[in-house]
Design a protein around this motif. Structure first.
Motif, short mmCIF file in Angstrom:
data_model
loop_
_atom_site.label_atom_id
_atom_site.label_comp_id
_atom_site.label_asym_id
_atom_site.label_seq_id
_atom_site.Cartn_x
_atom_site.Cartn_y
_atom_site.Cartn_z
N PHE A 43 0.82 -1.21 0.00
CA PHE A 43 0.00 0.00 0.00
C PHE A 43 0.86 1.26 0.00
N LEU A 44 1.96 1.24 0.72
CA LEU A 44 2.85 2.40 0.77
C LEU A 44 3.43 2.69 -0.62
N PHE A 45 3.96 1.65 -1.28
CA PHE A 45 4.55 1.87 -2.60
C PHE A 45 3.49 2.25 -3.63
N SER A 46 2.29 1.70 -3.51
CA SER A 46 1.21 2.08 -4.43
C SER A 46 0.84 3.55 -4.25
N ALA A 47 0.76 4.00 -3.01
CA ALA A 47 0.42 5.40 -2.75
C ALA A 47 1.53 6.33 -3.24
N LEU A 48 2.78 5.95 -3.01
CA LEU A 48 3.90 6.77 -3.48
C LEU A 48 3.93 6.83 -5.00
N TYR A 49 3.66 5.72 -5.66
CA TYR A 49 3.63 5.69 -7.12
C TYR A 49 2.52 6.60 -7.66
N ALA A 50 1.33 6.50 -7.07
CA ALA A 50 0.21 7.34 -7.52
C ALA A 50 0.52 8.81 -7.30
N ALA A 51 1.10 9.16 -6.15
CA ALA A 51 1.45 10.55 -5.87
C ALA A 51 2.50 11.04 -6.87
N PHE A 52 3.47 10.20 -7.18
CA PHE A 52 4.51 10.58 -8.14
C PHE A 52 3.92 10.81 -9.54
N VAL A 53 3.06 9.90 -9.98
CA VAL A 53 2.50 10.01 -11.33
C VAL A 53 1.58 11.22 -11.44
N PHE A 54 0.61 11.33 -10.54
CA PHE A 54 -0.35 12.43 -10.65
C PHE A 54 0.26 13.77 -10.25
N GLY A 55 1.16 13.77 -9.28
CA GLY A 55 1.85 15.01 -8.91
C GLY A 55 2.76 15.49 -10.03
N GLY A 56 3.47 14.55 -10.66
CA GLY A 56 4.33 14.91 -11.79
C GLY A 56 3.53 15.43 -12.97
N ARG A 57 2.38 14.82 -13.22
CA ARG A 57 1.52 15.29 -14.31
C ARG A 57 1.04 16.72 -14.03
N HIS A 58 0.68 16.97 -12.78
CA HIS A 58 0.21 18.31 -12.40
C HIS A 58 1.33 19.34 -12.55
N LEU A 59 2.54 18.99 -12.16
CA LEU A 59 3.67 19.93 -12.26
C LEU A 59 4.09 20.18 -13.71
N MET A 60 3.98 19.16 -14.55
CA MET A 60 4.46 19.28 -15.93
C MET A 60 3.42 19.91 -16.86
N ASN A 61 2.18 20.08 -16.44
CA ASN A 61 1.14 20.67 -17.28
C ASN A 61 1.48 22.09 -17.72
N LYS A 62 2.12 22.84 -16.85
CA LYS A 62 2.37 24.26 -17.11
C LYS A 62 3.69 24.51 -17.84
N ARG A 63 4.47 23.48 -18.05
CA ARG A 63 5.76 23.65 -18.73
C ARG A 63 5.61 23.60 -20.24
N ALA A 64 6.55 24.23 -20.91
CA ALA A 64 6.56 24.19 -22.38
C ALA A 64 7.05 22.82 -22.85
N LYS A 65 6.55 22.39 -23.99
CA LYS A 65 6.94 21.09 -24.53
C LYS A 65 8.36 21.18 -25.09
N PHE A 66 9.08 20.06 -24.97
CA PHE A 66 10.41 19.97 -25.57
C PHE A 66 10.28 19.70 -27.06
N GLU A 67 11.17 20.29 -27.83
CA GLU A 67 11.20 20.05 -29.27
C GLU A 67 12.35 19.08 -29.53
N LEU A 68 12.03 17.79 -29.61
CA LEU A 68 13.07 16.77 -29.70
C LEU A 68 13.13 16.07 -31.05
N ARG A 69 12.41 16.55 -32.03
CA ARG A 69 12.39 15.86 -33.32
C ARG A 69 13.78 15.81 -33.96
N LYS A 70 14.48 16.92 -34.01
CA LYS A 70 15.81 16.95 -34.66
C LYS A 70 16.84 16.10 -33.90
#
Length: 83
Positions: A43-70
């Motif tokens: 349960f601890l690792f599941s909660a930490l994983y969920a917090a990492f995934v959803f927290g990271g998604r929330h933090l990265m929403n406001k950032r500009a996208k990387f241009e990595l095609r080249k």
């Protein structure tokens, strides 16, 4: 299976679990933990994983996208040439 038995029978924490049946271990508080799944850690690792995934998604929403095609095209070309 003989090699597996020899490997684990000498292990200090696993050998009691291998030599004693589940029914006998349940009456003994020291050996009862051998046969119990590690629910608290799960349960601890599941909660930490969920917090990492959803927290990271929330933090990265406001950032500009990387241009990595080249850089990725260059990477692919170098792999194709040197392989």
């Amino acid at each position: 299976t003989e090699l597996l038995w020899q490997t684990f029978s000498n292990h200090p924490t696993l050998s009691p679990c291998l030599t004693i049946s589940k029914e006998k271990a349940q009456g003994n508080p020291q050996l009862g933990s051998c046969w119990q799944p590690p629910r608290k850690k799960s349960f601890l690792f599941s909660a930490l994983y969920a917090a990492f995934v959803f927290g990271g998604r929330h933090l990265m929403n406001k950032r500009a996208k990387f241009e990595l095609r080249k850089p990725l095209v260059l990477w692919s070309l170098t792999l194709a040439v040197f392989r």
